[in-house]
Design a protein around this motif. Sequence first.
Motif, short mmCIF file in Angstrom:
data_model
loop_
_atom_site.label_atom_id
_atom_site.label_comp_id
_atom_site.label_asym_id
_atom_site.label_seq_id
_atom_site.Cartn_x
_atom_site.Cartn_y
_atom_site.Cartn_z
N ARG A 24 -4.23 41.47 113.97
CA ARG A 24 -3.67 41.39 115.32
C ARG A 24 -2.26 41.98 115.36
O ARG A 24 -1.89 42.68 116.29
N LYS A 25 -1.48 41.71 114.30
CA LYS A 25 -0.11 42.21 114.23
C LYS A 25 -0.09 43.72 114.24
O LYS A 25 0.74 44.36 114.89
N HIS A 26 -1.03 44.33 113.50
CA HIS A 26 -1.05 45.79 113.39
C HIS A 26 -2.01 46.44 114.38
O HIS A 26 -2.25 47.65 114.31
N LYS A 27 -2.59 45.62 115.31
CA LYS A 27 -3.46 46.14 116.35
C LYS A 27 -4.66 46.89 115.78
O LYS A 27 -5.00 48.00 116.22
N LEU A 28 -5.29 46.31 114.76
CA LEU A 28 -6.46 46.94 114.16
C LEU A 28 -7.73 46.39 114.79
O LEU A 28 -7.75 45.31 115.40
N ASN A 29 -8.81 47.10 114.61
CA ASN A 29 -10.10 46.75 115.21
C ASN A 29 -10.87 45.82 114.29
O ASN A 29 -11.30 46.20 113.21
N LEU A 30 -11.06 44.59 114.72
CA LEU A 30 -11.78 43.62 113.90
C LEU A 30 -13.28 43.90 113.88
O LEU A 30 -14.00 43.42 113.01
N ASN A 31 -13.78 44.69 114.80
CA ASN A 31 -15.20 44.97 114.87
C ASN A 31 -15.51 46.41 114.43
O ASN A 31 -16.40 47.06 114.95
N SER A 32 -14.75 46.91 113.47
CA SER A 32 -14.95 48.29 113.01
C SER A 32 -16.34 48.48 112.44
O SER A 32 -16.85 47.64 111.72
N ILE A 46 2.58 44.44 99.70
CA ILE A 46 3.81 43.74 99.29
C ILE A 46 4.22 42.83 100.45
O ILE A 46 4.44 43.33 101.57
N PRO A 47 4.32 41.54 100.23
CA PRO A 47 4.67 40.64 101.34
C PRO A 47 6.13 40.78 101.76
O PRO A 47 6.98 41.25 100.98
N ASP A 48 6.43 40.37 102.97
CA ASP A 48 7.76 40.56 103.55
C ASP A 48 8.87 39.89 102.74
O ASP A 48 9.97 40.42 102.62
N LEU A 72 -1.03 49.17 105.62
CA LEU A 72 -0.18 48.37 104.75
C LEU A 72 0.72 47.48 105.59
O LEU A 72 0.70 47.54 106.82
N ASN A 73 1.52 46.68 104.93
CA ASN A 73 2.56 45.94 105.62
C ASN A 73 3.51 46.97 106.23
O ASN A 73 4.03 47.85 105.54
N GLN A 74 3.78 46.87 107.52
CA GLN A 74 4.64 47.84 108.18
C GLN A 74 6.00 47.96 107.50
O GLN A 74 6.61 49.04 107.48
N ASN A 75 6.47 46.87 106.94
CA ASN A 75 7.80 46.87 106.35
C ASN A 75 7.85 47.51 104.96
O ASN A 75 8.94 47.67 104.41
N GLN A 76 6.70 47.86 104.39
CA GLN A 76 6.73 48.59 103.13
C GLN A 76 6.50 50.09 103.35
O GLN A 76 6.33 50.84 102.39
N VAL A 77 6.53 50.49 104.62
CA VAL A 77 6.42 51.91 105.00
C VAL A 77 7.70 52.28 105.75
O VAL A 77 7.98 51.72 106.82
N VAL A 78 8.48 53.21 105.22
CA VAL A 78 9.82 53.51 105.72
C VAL A 78 9.83 54.87 106.40
O VAL A 78 9.43 55.87 105.79
N ASP A 79 10.31 54.92 107.64
CA ASP A 79 10.55 56.19 108.32
C ASP A 79 11.95 56.65 107.93
O ASP A 79 12.95 56.00 108.26
#
Length: 512
Positions: free
Chosen positions: A13-21, A39-41, A86-93
Amino acid sequence: MSGKREHIKQIFRKHKLNLNSSMGDPIFETNRLLKEFWIPDYILNHDFEPEDCSYEIPDSPVIVFVNSKSGGQLGGSLLETYRSLLNQNQVVDLLEQAPDEFLRTLYLNLEKLKQKEDDLAIKIQEKLRLVVAGGDGTAGWLLGVVCDLKLSHAPPIATMPLGTGNNLPFAFGWGKKNPGTDKESVKAFLYQVMKAKEMKIDNWHILMRMKIPAEGNCDPIAPLELPHSLHAFHRISSTDSSNMEGHLTFRGGFWNYFSMGMDAQVSYAFHSERKLNPEKFKNQLVNQSTYAKLGCTQGWFMASLFHPADKNIAQLTKVKIMKKPGGQWEELTIPSSIRSIVCLNLPSFSGGLNPWGTPNKNKLRDRDLTPPYVDDGLIEVVGFRNAWHGLVLLAPDGHGTRLAQAKRIRFEFHKGAAEHTFMRIDGEPWKQPLPVDDNAVVVEISHHGQVNMLATHGCRARSMHDPSSVHNSVTGDDNKDDSPATIGEEWRKFGAASTFRIPDEVDLSHLS
């Protein structure tokens, strides 16, 4: 188990993914990604608290750095895909946060958690791998930062091609074409990263020094603005320990190559055009075609007509080399027809070509050459007459004019050679004004150290320590005396991680 499934659903839900893929059970797929890469926050930043669920130790924890402007529209799409998996916080722009700032926070937090005997933090630091997606300049930026951190076990780095040349990724087996940005392509790349082997790579420090001119300005002139990867190539401050009174000193570093002459001039024209019209440079094939056209308009294919002999390298500069640590400087004879010199660290230049080639055994013996390795502390010096000469690299045994291999190289420019010349580091060019008085501009290149890379099995890069390399005859002691401590304070740092500072209260035993 139900609690863990609920936790995974929250992630979806946090990453807006499709649970019914329809691609399969998303809970199972995400659970696998959690186990292998997640990697957890609370590991990434001390501002987060551990959640009420047990974390499994990931098989291959990764931090992903993406230049969202690289590759036209691909950088932004790739960033979104990584953050969805992945965890959004382990991906850096990298347009939002510099890598040294992120790694500073991460490693300070890891040290604090390790002091609390947090087993997950200990294991993640041991297994951590970095991925950088961008052009060679972006990759070089991250490599410079990791080099400056001087960690006892620096994380190895995989380079995902997302530029025009992509020489670094190509040398280590990651390809030279821009990647797919869909989830399946990204997953496939992550699993390649998990299986990749570690390989050392030499890094090279460049120091440019000149007396403050009585008139004019000798600061490097970038195409419109400083290229992103030249952040580490800068004028040092007056309070820096390597500053010399009455002189201007610039320093930086490179991983793939330093070049000067006609090839750098064409690159300068390309970058200027791209800065002025970025909307025209959103396709890798178009970029490469534009590069070739600029080579024609700049006279690189008709160098003998557009660039007379008095503009050749031999007339521009004296070149000296040092073959052994602490040895004597020797003047290098440059053929009068050479209009471009490349100091090459990797077997990939100009989009994957190998200027050094593979000298046969007789040439190796007669000219005191060794096979080219990426971790032998030697740099290959190659010359080109013109673009037609460069095209011989397309032939199976094609190569440039092999000039030398060296531990250190020095270029000395004197009055009267020209008003300026062109230089570039790992694809990023600048125009260098030359002195109008009797002062010299000295550019010196020296072996600086090594970092850990990730490479696919069977990649083009060869290690002198790898039994699978075709030529494994170089002794491993050549660069032991060429450490930064023996060649002066000015060589100790790239400058890419200027913000990295460890507070006094943190235990440094694990850092150096």
